[in-house]
Design a protein around this motif. Sequence first.
Motif, PDB file in Angstrom:
ATOM      1  N   SER A  97      75.820  22.277  49.260  1.00 19.40           N
ATOM      2  CA  SER A  97      74.725  22.452  48.925  1.00 19.40           C
ATOM      3  C   SER A  97      74.507  23.343  47.440  1.00 19.40           C
ATOM      4  CB  SER A  97      73.620  22.490  49.585  1.00 19.40           C
ATOM      5  OG  SER A  97      73.785  21.273  50.706  1.00 19.40           O
ATOM      6  N   LEU A  98      73.238  23.177  47.114  1.00 16.35           N
ATOM      7  CA  LEU A  98      73.525  24.659  45.556  1.00 16.35           C
ATOM      8  C   LEU A  98      72.140  25.229  46.053  1.00 16.35           C
ATOM      9  CD1 LEU A  98      74.762  23.043  42.476  1.00 16.35           C
ATOM     10  CD2 LEU A  98      75.847  23.924  43.965  1.00 16.35           C
ATOM     11  N   GLU A  99      71.308  26.596  45.643  1.00 19.75           N
ATOM     12  CA  GLU A  99      70.472  27.054  44.636  1.00 19.75           C
ATOM     13  C   GLU A  99      70.290  27.335  44.189  1.00 19.75           C
ATOM     14  OE1 GLU A  99      71.101  30.843  47.536  1.00 19.75           O
ATOM     15  OE2 GLU A  99      70.379  29.208  48.991  1.00 19.75           O
ATOM     16  N   THR A 119      61.154  21.333  42.268  1.00 20.37           N
ATOM     17  CA  THR A 119      62.170  20.669  43.229  1.00 20.37           C
ATOM     18  C   THR A 119      63.556  20.116  43.039  1.00 20.37           C
ATOM     19  OG1 THR A 119      60.299  20.888  45.149  1.00 20.37           O
ATOM     20  CG2 THR A 119      62.185  19.548  46.163  1.00 20.37           C
ATOM     21  N   PRO A 120      64.223  19.738  43.290  1.00 16.03           N
ATOM     22  CA  PRO A 120      65.692  19.364  42.965  1.00 16.03           C
ATOM     23  C   PRO A 120      65.453  18.191  44.032  1.00 16.03           C
ATOM     24  CG  PRO A 120      66.132  20.929  44.398  1.00 16.03           C
ATOM     25  CD  PRO A 120      64.809  21.486  43.851  1.00 16.03           C
ATOM     26  N   THR A 121      66.451  16.981  43.627  1.00 20.26           N
ATOM     27  CA  THR A 121      66.820  16.182  44.028  1.00 20.26           C
ATOM     28  C   THR A 121      68.360  16.452  44.341  1.00 20.26           C
ATOM     29  OG1 THR A 121      67.154  14.498  41.894  1.00 20.26           O
ATOM     30  CG2 THR A 121      64.922  14.632  43.789  1.00 20.26           C
ATOM     31  N   THR A 122      69.479  15.168  45.473  1.00 21.08           N
ATOM     32  CA  THR A 122      70.758  15.109  45.321  1.00 21.08           C
ATOM     33  C   THR A 122      70.951  13.983  45.731  1.00 21.08           C
ATOM     34  OG1 THR A 122      70.045  15.951  48.102  1.00 21.08           O
ATOM     35  CG2 THR A 122      70.196  17.513  46.728  1.00 21.08           C
ATOM     36  N   ILE A 130      75.639  15.706  44.283  1.00 21.09           N
ATOM     37  CA  ILE A 130      74.984  15.766  42.507  1.00 21.09           C
ATOM     38  C   ILE A 130      73.582  16.021  42.517  1.00 21.09           C
ATOM     39  CG2 ILE A 130      74.357  14.285  40.766  1.00 21.09           C
ATOM     40  CD1 ILE A 130      77.370  14.650  41.098  1.00 21.09           C
ATOM     41  N   THR A 131      72.980  17.423  42.024  1.00 24.55           N
ATOM     42  CA  THR A 131      72.244  17.597  42.456  1.00 24.55           C
ATOM     43  C   THR A 131      71.528  17.824  40.871  1.00 24.55           C
ATOM     44  OG1 THR A 131      72.641  19.596  43.591  1.00 24.55           O
ATOM     45  CG2 THR A 131      70.825  19.783  43.205  1.00 24.55           C
TER      46      THR A 131
END
Length: 509
Positions: A97-99, A119-122, A130-131
């Motif tokens: 997971s990324l921030e 807001t990101p999606t993964t 993949i984010t």
Amino acid sequence: MLKPPADAKPDDPANYIAINANSRYKLRITDVTESNIYSTFEVEDWTSGGGIIIKPDNTKPEFNKFAGTNPPTDLTGGYYRTLADGTFDIVMTSTGSLEYSRSLVTKAGDEIDWLTVGTPTTEQKDGLTITTFPVTIADATGKRPVSLTFINQAASYDPDLQTTLTFVGPEAAPVVSEVVEGHSKGNSVDVTSPDAPEATMVKAVGSYVSLNVFCVDGIADITSPTGYSVTEVATEGFTTTYRVAITDAGTAADNATIEFKNKAADSNMVTLTIKHKKASQPSIVANDNGSYTNSSYNDGTLGGTAGAVTADMYLIDGSTIYVKATCKESVAAGAVKVDAPAGVTVTEETAAPGIFKIEIPTATSLIAGTAVTVTFKNATDETVTSTLEITPKSAKPTVSLTDSASGAVTELDATCTVDLGSLSTNTFTLTVTAPKGATVDLTTPLTSKWLELDSGDTGKTTIAAGASETYTLKAAGDTSSNDDVVLTFTNTVSGGGDLTVTLKKKPTI
């Protein structure tokens, strides 16, 4: 980890085996002797070996691509250029997971909000995460670059395992700002109109101004106007401080221009106009130094404007007023020069520069009512002047025949001839005006004379300053005397001039 060749000698360099992320390494021991261990290595990618479900989670996020409608373009130097407004997506590949964090490239400025992240999606693919980060750009032109740092949450404290992308808006014209206390004395930079800044400089070798020029893309080479130099003093972030100086006062032209162009697109530029500092017009105002006072009979009231002043002065020997005359260039003695007309002397008080004594040494040198002009000049440019127009005024009392008793009295220069026969029982009237006041003896001159005052006027022995008094005369009871009646009005101010009124009896034919 190293692998020596089979025929290697003890002093031969070793062959190192690179250890790569997302790969697995198998060590197979094939033989063991008393002196050596013989083995082979197998290197296999995580995703190609099949059946491996455990993978490292502390690797560096990888930038995959830009997607969406307005993707940035790649610039040299690690920057990505965006449109002024628009949206795009950043796609990142990672092992977990990324921030992200958002920051300006430089400390100065508060322009971070031109780039915002939604807001990101993964999704999971081939054992990786993949984010997709949606980005919105608004009013990006001319703003400082913004960096987005993507962090693997499992290794967020290790900068080596973070990926940073830096974004900059469209090419923009440089922005000029003034350097506080960055000019030689008397010079200034006006940035009230950012698109047309102006420098005002004293035209002298070494005269200079300083200015800050902000441009994210840098400034193209600058061409200095003839007689000037443009020098880089310092650079901090995207702001460069320049010094513009006069190197040759003879060739440095007024209204010269300097172009500061965006290095990436030189059509985006700002032009600095250099104006030579003009000498200021001397300002003439009322004296405010209590150590210097006007002659008591001169009130020193000034009319007109500070560049064209008017004043009245009474024609008395030594008549004096004081004024204050200054210019912006200097408050020192001699900063203002003076041309005085004949009959007037002007002296700057050495103990109080800017305070000037205006004096009429000899009253007879000027004519009452005929104005004369004192000219004050800026010493740095004597063509720049202001004027003080002085109107001389007589302080001497005046007389007029205001009632001739139907022609019984004639007047010529304060001498009245009285036809006593025509006067009979009528009266005539004189009006005396005293600009600075006067006194008169009304008893002695009329004793045993052929004229006498009306009873209501005998007490008018004093005339107030600026006021008038009327004197009504008539035939006396005894008209046998032929002596002149002489009335002397003595000026309250010494040297102001007295008035003598002579009343003559017209001879009988």
